[in-house]
Design a protein around this motif. Structure first.
Motif, PDB file in Angstrom:
ATOM      1  N   LYS A 143     -13.436   6.878 -25.001  1.00 53.52           N
ATOM      2  CA  LYS A 143     -13.877   7.848 -24.059  1.00 53.52           C
ATOM      3  C   LYS A 143     -13.161   9.276 -24.377  1.00 53.52           C
ATOM      4  CE  LYS A 143     -15.879   4.847 -20.653  1.00 53.52           C
ATOM      5  NZ  LYS A 143     -15.721   4.431 -19.178  1.00 53.52           N
ATOM      6  N   PRO A 144     -13.534  10.126 -24.048  1.00 59.89           N
ATOM      7  CA  PRO A 144     -12.789  11.496 -24.331  1.00 59.89           C
ATOM      8  C   PRO A 144     -11.745  11.750 -23.406  1.00 59.89           C
ATOM      9  CG  PRO A 144     -14.804  11.894 -23.297  1.00 59.89           C
ATOM     10  CD  PRO A 144     -15.194  10.513 -23.582  1.00 59.89           C
ATOM     11  N   TYR A 145     -10.818  12.520 -23.711  1.00 60.79           N
ATOM     12  CA  TYR A 145      -9.944  13.178 -22.862  1.00 60.79           C
ATOM     13  C   TYR A 145     -10.742  14.511 -21.963  1.00 60.79           C
ATOM     14  CZ  TYR A 145      -5.896  10.950 -24.847  1.00 60.79           C
ATOM     15  OH  TYR A 145      -5.288   9.928 -25.289  1.00 60.79           O
ATOM     16  N   GLU A 146     -10.925  14.729 -20.590  1.00 63.91           N
ATOM     17  CA  GLU A 146     -11.554  15.561 -20.151  1.00 63.91           C
ATOM     18  C   GLU A 146     -10.814  16.802 -19.481  1.00 63.91           C
ATOM     19  OE1 GLU A 146     -14.380  14.062 -17.360  1.00 63.91           O
ATOM     20  OE2 GLU A 146     -15.541  12.994 -18.839  1.00 63.91           O
ATOM     21  N   PHE A 147     -11.221  18.018 -19.650  1.00 57.71           N
ATOM     22  CA  PHE A 147     -10.379  18.875 -18.911  1.00 57.71           C
ATOM     23  C   PHE A 147     -10.349  18.753 -17.374  1.00 57.71           C
ATOM     24  CE2 PHE A 147      -9.948  23.177 -16.636  1.00 57.71           C
ATOM     25  CZ  PHE A 147      -9.073  23.659 -17.257  1.00 57.71           C
ATOM     26  N   ASP A 174      -8.912  25.385 -12.193  1.00 58.30           N
ATOM     27  CA  ASP A 174      -9.287  24.140 -12.308  1.00 58.30           C
ATOM     28  C   ASP A 174     -10.512  23.759 -13.072  1.00 58.30           C
ATOM     29  OD1 ASP A 174     -11.342  24.622 -10.540  1.00 58.30           O
ATOM     30  OD2 ASP A 174      -9.952  23.824  -8.774  1.00 58.30           O
ATOM     31  N   ASN A 175     -10.948  22.219 -12.852  1.00 56.74           N
ATOM     32  CA  ASN A 175     -12.035  22.040 -13.640  1.00 56.74           C
ATOM     33  C   ASN A 175     -13.361  22.751 -13.083  1.00 56.74           C
ATOM     34  OD1 ASN A 175     -12.497  20.617 -11.473  1.00 56.74           O
ATOM     35  ND2 ASN A 175     -12.003  18.458 -12.460  1.00 56.74           N
ATOM     36  N   THR A 176     -13.446  23.202 -11.898  1.00 56.00           N
ATOM     37  CA  THR A 176     -14.606  23.972 -11.555  1.00 56.00           C
ATOM     38  C   THR A 176     -14.481  25.435 -11.927  1.00 56.00           C
ATOM     39  OG1 THR A 176     -13.378  24.866  -9.304  1.00 56.00           O
ATOM     40  CG2 THR A 176     -14.422  22.558  -9.389  1.00 56.00           C
ATOM     41  N   MET A 177     -13.417  25.847 -12.478  1.00 49.13           N
ATOM     42  CA  MET A 177     -13.423  27.088 -13.008  1.00 49.13           C
ATOM     43  C   MET A 177     -13.429  27.408 -14.680  1.00 49.13           C
ATOM     44  SD  MET A 177     -10.573  28.518 -10.299  1.00 49.13           S
ATOM     45  CE  MET A 177     -10.180  30.048 -10.963  1.00 49.13           C
TER      46      MET A 177
END
Length: 217
Positions: A143-147, A174-177
């Motif tokens: 599985k990948p590394y996610e931001f 953050d991950n929403t931006m």
């Protein structure tokens, strides 16, 4: 009069020599690599970095940067790239695992650039693995590394502090931006990739690959 002409010729020659000599104009990379390069020539990029131009749009390219961490004994090979011109890019959602397993560990993108937009010039960005740390090949597929988030670059991201830093005011975005946040890079600005850790119970190394689309400005 003749003496004045000789002096003028010597001064002119000296000035031309300074302009032509790359050593007269230097930039210093203060990222800790102790690299020094002439403005005419960028430092070398890390091994196997590639830039592929989009054949349908010459202003758009895909940058690929590999990095890895070996275990027993530990050895870290960071990936890094110096931009050759001014570009703009959006950080990717994922960093692909090409060998080994991510577990729930950390990969960090470090950005060092000249100040040219509303964001901090230097950033540390956390990508967290979405695998498991259990000793099971079926649970922990590649599985990948996610931001996750980016923080001001003077703060060093580690696996010990990543959870605490996630909610601090120093958290720049953050991950929403991530989607829609564009970063500008000038010539000689640097982006680096480091595998802090992966699931070492399932492989001798964790190898990753960062792919970023950038557009020339």
């Amino acid at each position: 009069m003749k003496l004045k002409r000789i002096l003028l010729l010597l001064i002119t020659t000296a000035l031309i020599s300074c302009v032509k000599d790359p050593k007269a104009l230097v930039i210093i990379d203060d990222s800790g690599d102790a690299e020094v390069s002439a403005l005419y020539e960028l430092p070398a990029n890390s091994k196997n970095v590639s830039v592929v131009e989009d054949i349908t749009n010459p202003d758009s390219s895909v940058l690929t940067i590999p990095a890895l961490k070996k275990y027993n004994p530990e050895q870290v090979q960071n990936g890094f790239y110096y931009f050759a011109e001014s570009v703009e890019l959006e950080l990717p959602e994922n960093i692909t695992v090409t060998s080994g397993r991510s577990g729930s560990h950390l990969v960090v993108i470090s950005i060092k650039r000249s100040k040219n937009d509303s964001l901090s010039a230097n950033l540390q960005c956390a990508y967290v693995g979405k695998g498991s740390n259990l000793e099971s090949e079926f649970i922990d597929t590649a599985k990948p590394y996610e931001f996750d988030f980016c923080i001001e670059g003077s703060i060093l991201l580690t696996e010990d502090n990543v959870d605490a830093l996630r909610t601090l005011p120093e958290n720049i975005f953050d991950n929403t931006m991530r989607s829609g946040t564009f970063l500008q890079f000038n010539r000689a600005d640097k982006i680096s990739l480091q595998v802090k850790n992966g699931n070492s119970t399932l492989a001798d190394s964790t190898e990753v690959e960062l792919k970023i689309n950038f557009v020339k400005l």
